[in-house]
Design an enzyme around this catalytic site. Sequence first.
Site, short mmCIF file in Angstrom:
data_model
loop_
_atom_site.label_atom_id
_atom_site.label_comp_id
_atom_site.label_asym_id
_atom_site.label_seq_id
_atom_site.Cartn_x
_atom_site.Cartn_y
_atom_site.Cartn_z
N TYR A 152 -1.41 -1.67 10.03
CA TYR A 152 -1.91 -2.01 8.34
C TYR A 152 -0.22 -1.85 7.85
O TYR A 152 -0.14 -2.61 7.09
CB TYR A 152 -3.43 -1.49 7.97
CG TYR A 152 -3.29 -0.90 6.22
CD1 TYR A 152 -4.28 -2.57 6.28
CD2 TYR A 152 -3.19 -0.51 5.98
CE1 TYR A 152 -4.04 -2.51 4.79
CE2 TYR A 152 -2.78 -0.57 4.11
CZ TYR A 152 -3.64 -1.45 3.33
OH TYR A 152 -4.06 -1.40 1.95
N SER A 204 0.91 -1.58 0.08
CA SER A 204 0.09 0.05 -0.05
C SER A 204 1.05 1.25 -0.13
O SER A 204 1.91 1.15 0.44
CB SER A 204 -0.74 0.11 1.39
OG SER A 204 -0.93 0.89 1.31
P1 NDP Z 1 -11.79 -4.98 -1.31
O1 NDP Z 1 -12.31 -5.13 1.03
O2 NDP Z 1 -13.28 -4.59 -1.53
O3 NDP Z 1 -11.87 -7.02 -1.23
C1 NDP Z 1 -10.87 -7.23 -0.30
C2 NDP Z 1 -11.31 -9.12 -1.27
O4 NDP Z 1 -10.19 -10.11 -0.49
C3 NDP Z 1 -11.84 -9.50 -1.46
O5 NDP Z 1 -13.32 -10.35 -2.29
C4 NDP Z 1 -12.37 -9.78 -0.16
O6 NDP Z 1 -12.97 -11.82 -0.06
C5 NDP Z 1 -10.74 -11.25 0.20
N1 NDP Z 1 -10.25 -11.26 1.44
C6 NDP Z 1 -10.72 -11.07 2.29
N2 NDP Z 1 -10.72 -11.36 3.19
C7 NDP Z 1 -9.64 -12.55 2.64
C8 NDP Z 1 -9.34 -13.96 3.02
N3 NDP Z 1 -8.75 -13.76 4.41
N4 NDP Z 1 -8.65 -14.96 1.91
C9 NDP Z 1 -9.34 -14.69 0.74
N5 NDP Z 1 -10.02 -13.62 0.71
C10 NDP Z 1 -10.23 -12.79 1.53
O7 NDP Z 1 -10.81 -4.22 -1.33
P2 NDP Z 1 -9.53 -3.58 -2.11
O8 NDP Z 1 -10.50 -4.85 -3.75
O9 NDP Z 1 -9.52 -2.77 -1.63
O10 NDP Z 1 -8.14 -4.74 -1.64
C11 NDP Z 1 -7.03 -5.57 -2.42
C12 NDP Z 1 -5.99 -5.20 -1.88
O11 NDP Z 1 -5.67 -3.94 -2.02
C13 NDP Z 1 -5.32 -5.53 -0.52
O12 NDP Z 1 -4.50 -6.47 -0.58
C14 NDP Z 1 -5.71 -4.35 -0.10
O13 NDP Z 1 -5.08 -4.05 0.78
C15 NDP Z 1 -5.16 -3.42 -0.83
N6 NDP Z 1 -4.37 -1.92 -0.99
C16 NDP Z 1 -6.44 -1.56 -1.04
C17 NDP Z 1 -6.89 0.07 -0.94
C18 NDP Z 1 -7.40 0.72 -1.16
O14 NDP Z 1 -7.77 2.06 -1.42
N7 NDP Z 1 -9.06 0.19 -1.97
C19 NDP Z 1 -4.69 1.38 -1.05
C20 NDP Z 1 -3.39 0.09 -0.93
C21 NDP Z 1 -3.88 -1.11 -1.01
P3 NDP Z 1 -14.40 -11.96 0.35
O15 NDP Z 1 -15.32 -10.96 0.18
O16 NDP Z 1 -15.18 -13.26 -0.09
O17 NDP Z 1 -14.17 -12.37 2.04
#
Ligand code: NDP
Length: 246
Positions: free
Chosen positions: A154, A141
């Site tokens: 985080y 991030s």
């Molecule tokens: P979302 O919350 O929109 O989506 C998260 C996804 O991860 C979902 O598909 C969820 O699936 C899945 N997930 C969560 N926990 C688990 C688990 N234990 N095992 C398998 N799948 C899991 O997040 P984003 O799309 O925003 O984030 C994606 C990545 O980008 C992350 O690593 C985040 O830290 C990073 N990021 C995001 C930013 C932002 O501003 N959005 C900024 C910087 C980094 P389910 O619903 O089935 O649990």
Amino acid sequence: MTQNTQKIALVTGASRGIGAAIAERLARDGFTVVINYSGSVAPAEALAQKIQQQGGRAMTAQADISNADAVRGLFDAAEAAFGGVDVLVNNAGIMKLSPIADTQDEDFDQQIAVNLKGTFNTLREASRRLRDGGRIINFSSSVVGLLLPGYGVYAATKAAVEAMTAILTRELRGRGITVNAVAPGPTATSLFLDGKSSEQIDRLARMAPLERLGEPEDIAASVAFLAGPDGAWINGQTLRANGGIV
Ligand code: NDP
């Protein structure tokens, strides 16, 4: 469309948000995609159907990445369906914001379990099982550089992911596998938007010189670059995809 057709890409957390955009983009680029999710079965299935209707190949695979056995099963399922895995996108992650002074043990443990242990679980499995010439794309991030208050735990999990990225690059010497990380800035998904006021969202959106939030497709494009032929010479790097915020 033709250049990646023999390649299998496993995207963790691909039911929603950035991961769903990555799965869709990689499928459009010709990859066969494995859509991992932990709880959101309906959106994961809908995405797989959409990709198939557009002529792509996709399957869904439930696994909580914080569970090492489940991650082994995830790779087993991908290998059973498609014969192997070439690209791992370690996108799944969670975020719980609070000043360190107020952070609950449970929130600390959950973020370590998913963001750090979960990424470790898939990296360990990929190190053993990814086909030579493959690609690994981890998720950090931009807050590792921005250092905003409230993001302490985080950001610590993501800094650890960057460290593992650089070290795994060296450990995989000789196998033609690249390991990189993408570090998005504020991106319009529920992870970022939930729990913030519209004023907070506007303020964060305006921080980047490009003066908007990232869209999941912006981040998917960076991942597609690293996973595709044009990214072949990039190795051991963290790409901050954030409109210039840091
Ligand atoms: P979302 O919350 O929109 O989506 C998260 C996804 O991860 C979902 O598909 C969820 O699936 C899945 N997930 C969560 N926990 C688990 C688990 N234990 N095992 C398998 N799948 C899991 O997040 P984003 O799309 O925003 O984030 C994606 C990545 O980008 C992350 O690593 C985040 O830290 C990073 N990021 C995001 C930013 C932002 O501003 N959005 C900024 C910087 C980094 P389910 O619903 O089935 O649990």
